[in-house]
Write a protein that holds these residues in place. Sequence first.
Motif, short mmCIF file in Angstrom:
data_model
loop_
_atom_site.label_atom_id
_atom_site.label_comp_id
_atom_site.label_asym_id
_atom_site.label_seq_id
_atom_site.Cartn_x
_atom_site.Cartn_y
_atom_site.Cartn_z
N THR A 60 4.75 14.17 -2.91
CA THR A 60 4.83 12.92 -2.46
C THR A 60 5.30 12.47 -1.17
OG1 THR A 60 5.31 12.09 -4.72
CG2 THR A 60 6.52 10.18 -3.39
N TRP A 110 2.55 1.78 -3.37
CA TRP A 110 2.08 1.93 -4.54
C TRP A 110 1.49 3.94 -4.33
CZ3 TRP A 110 -0.55 1.50 -8.39
CH2 TRP A 110 -1.90 1.74 -9.45
N ASP A 111 1.53 4.38 -3.44
CA ASP A 111 0.47 5.87 -2.86
C ASP A 111 2.31 6.42 -3.42
OD1 ASP A 111 -1.18 6.98 -1.87
OD2 ASP A 111 0.32 7.53 -0.77
N VAL A 156 0.85 -0.72 -0.02
CA VAL A 156 0.17 -0.05 0.29
C VAL A 156 1.07 1.47 0.50
CG1 VAL A 156 -1.68 1.27 1.68
CG2 VAL A 156 -1.50 -0.95 1.09
N LEU A 157 2.33 0.70 0.52
CA LEU A 157 2.43 2.98 0.87
C LEU A 157 3.59 2.89 -0.01
CD1 LEU A 157 3.84 1.66 4.63
CD2 LEU A 157 2.25 3.95 3.69
N PHE A 175 1.12 5.90 -7.26
CA PHE A 175 0.13 7.49 -7.21
C PHE A 175 0.64 8.88 -6.92
CE2 PHE A 175 -3.05 9.61 -5.21
CZ PHE A 175 -4.38 9.60 -5.99
N ARG A 176 1.27 9.34 -5.13
CA ARG A 176 1.34 10.66 -5.65
C ARG A 176 2.31 11.24 -6.46
NH1 ARG A 176 -2.35 12.18 -2.22
NH2 ARG A 176 -2.90 10.45 -0.52
N ILE A 191 3.66 11.41 1.55
CA ILE A 191 3.79 9.47 2.24
C ILE A 191 4.66 9.46 3.42
CG2 ILE A 191 6.53 9.19 1.19
CD1 ILE A 191 3.32 6.73 1.12
#
Length: 286
Positions: free
Chosen positions: A137, A89-90, A86-87, A93-94, A141
């Motif tokens: 980002t 992937w973010d 999840v982290l 995305f960011r 994050i």
Amino acid sequence: MPHDVRHPPERGFSPIQTPQSVAFAPRRVLAIVLRHTYVLKSSFPRLLELAYWPTVQMVLWGFITTFFVSHSSWVAEAFGVLLAGVLLWDVMFRGNLGLSISFMEEMWSRNLGHLFVSPLRPYELVASIMTMSFIRTVVGIVPATLLAIVFYEFNIYGLGLPLVTFFANLLVFGWVIGLLVSAMILRFGLGAESLAWVAIFAFGPLSGIYYPIDTLPGWLQPVAWAMTPAYVFEGMRAVLFDGVFRWDLFGGAVALNVLYLGAATLVFLRTFTTARKLGLLLDVGE
């Protein structure tokens, strides 16, 4: 006899209202519906978005379910593997959203024409929005990673130096998507701005975020291996499961990123040249 303008209007109605205008009129409802229907029909990105989200969610969670049905003990073998997915992937995305938003803010403020009256070069704009993407980002994050330590006792920084390579490769691939989306917005107008949020999720099912790439159907696996995220997330699982850093996966991710980032930058710069010739830098409507 002429109407006396001093005479008060009939009780219950303003001077501009009539009994017919106060009554519910389906034709007025239809007029607004038609207005939005025409907007929808004239914008392919908006039309695509209607079916996009349900399809992506179905495909992604379908593969997750398929994998967990036959590997029920998989998560227990590496604590935090889903959180790490999840982290990371973010980060991608960011990276995409940070670049796209930075570019769209110039369009929203109608500032592109002003910027390029100055000596600013298009490739300098690309470098600046990449830098802003990196800053956005990191700011986005880092709090999430710290909260993961507090809430779940999962420290993603325990991955060590491999984490730097994962972060860098996913950030760069996010830039690739962001540059392509920005080029489409520049060429087709702000009607395509929703692509900044939706385009990247098309890569989710093929990235192997929560499951190995071999979970995918055989015909989809070559497509997944043609994209950087597959190498990164497989490399992440190799570190978490086996405690080894896969140099072959790292090399594949870097090679693809160099190819894709060069191509995406070229597409953006060519689109910018076309937009300047067509006068689109000043025409930023939908």
